[in-house]
Design an enzyme around this catalytic site. Structure first.
Site, PDB file in Angstrom:
ATOM      1  N   GLU A 151       0.812  -1.211   0.000  1.00 39.02           N
ATOM      2  CA  GLU A 151       0.000   0.000   0.000  1.00 39.02           C
ATOM      3  C   GLU A 151       0.850   1.268   0.000  1.00 39.02           C
ATOM      4  OE1 GLU A 151      -3.102  -0.028   2.861  1.00 39.02           O
ATOM      5  OE2 GLU A 151      -3.965  -1.905   2.129  1.00 39.02           O
ATOM      6  N   HIS A 153       3.972   1.834   1.618  1.00 42.56           N
ATOM      7  CA  HIS A 153       4.800   2.282   2.729  1.00 42.56           C
ATOM      8  C   HIS A 153       6.262   1.950   2.486  1.00 42.56           C
ATOM      9  CE1 HIS A 153       3.502  -1.799   4.336  1.00 42.56           C
ATOM     10  NE2 HIS A 153       4.804  -1.886   4.462  1.00 42.56           N
ATOM     11  N   GLU A 158       3.749   4.232   7.515  1.00 37.52           N
ATOM     12  CA  GLU A 158       2.409   3.918   7.055  1.00 37.52           C
ATOM     13  C   GLU A 158       1.703   5.160   6.502  1.00 37.52           C
ATOM     14  OE1 GLU A 158       1.623   0.859   6.941  1.00 37.52           O
ATOM     15  OE2 GLU A 158       1.897  -0.230   8.822  1.00 37.52           O
TER      16      GLU A 158
END
Length: 263
Positions: A151, A153, A158
């Protein structure tokens, strides 16, 4: 076959037919850089290193260089990107264990030159501040190798991580916990919920060269967003494009078909 592309003046993308070809190229580049630098105890070569599946073939190739006598790690200093919080280094799922099992036990790093965040610390603020300061004490990281999360990172930065972030404790998002479940007998309750991680600024602002390796179809979304979106904390990897010395090394499987047509 490889292909080099640059969509901005500051970064570039290199595409290879396979992750093996790409990994060998990256490892050979690192080896050549170390040899050319001629490191000494007073002037060591400084490496930033990741964990995960992406760098495994890079480590294997570097081990081969060492075993062949073409590479010496005696005067190389390493800083790892991250570590789970409150997971003992003896745990096979700790990144400390991973690095020794897959790399350090097979080459000749001096133990005192290996730096990994202490996830068992009772004072994570001090641990992170000291780690950040130690990196800066060396002046520059010569090459920082990293991977790309599904995603977007980088390390454990994050969604929501800012461009100026530094080494700190991070709450892992549910998608990261889900992705790491497979290493913990598919039991989410066993996956650490926090980690210590270098920041985005730690990597991009302290490194002469940043190499991000991205392999496989499961990275399609993250890589395409990284390449096409403006820098945003929603997708931390987009900040790679703000660095003057970033190269993203990928295999063709990692590129979505709709993006391939634009190349």
């Amino acid at each position: 076959m490889s292909q080099r592309l640059s969509n901005q003046a500051f970064w570039r993308l290199e595409l290879y037919d396979s992750s093996l070809e790409a990994s060998n190229k990256v490892a050979d580049h690192i080896a050549e850089a170390i040899v050319a630098f001629k490191p000494t105890p007073e002037r060591p070569f400084v490496l930033g290193l990741p964990t995960g599946s992406s760098p495994l073939k890079v480590y294997k190739r570097l081990i081969q260089h060492y075993q062949n006598g073409t590479l010496d790690f005696t005067n190389v200093v390493s800083f790892n990107m991250d570590e789970y919080y409150q997971l003992p280094p003896s745990d096979p799922n700790s990144y400390h264990y991973f690095m020794y099992d897959n790399f350090f036990n097979h080459v000749n790093f001096k133990p005192e030159n290996i730096n990994i965040l202490n996830g068992m610390t009772n004072d994570w603020k001090k641990e992170c501040a000291d780690y950040e300061a130690k990196i800066k004490s060396y002046g520059r990281i010569h090459i920082f190798l990293g991977g790309l999360g599904p995603e977007g990172h980088i390390a454990f930065n994050e969604t929501g991580s800012t461009r100026d972030s530094v080494t700190r404790k991070i709450d892992l998002v549910p998608s990261t916990i889900d992705a790491n479940c497979r290493f913990f007998n598919n039991d989410k309750s066993l996956v650490p919920k926090h980690a210590l991680s270098v920041g985005i600024s730690t990597v991009l602002d302290n490194s002469d060269e940043v190499i991000i390796v991205v392999f496989g179809k499961n990275k399609n979304w993250a890589l395409t967003k990284t390449l096409t979106e403006k820098p945003t904390s929603k997708i931390p990897s987009t900040f790679l494009k703000t660095s003057q010395n970033t190269v993203i090394v990928a295999d063709y499987e990692a590129i979505e078909n709709n993006y391939k047509h634009k190349l």
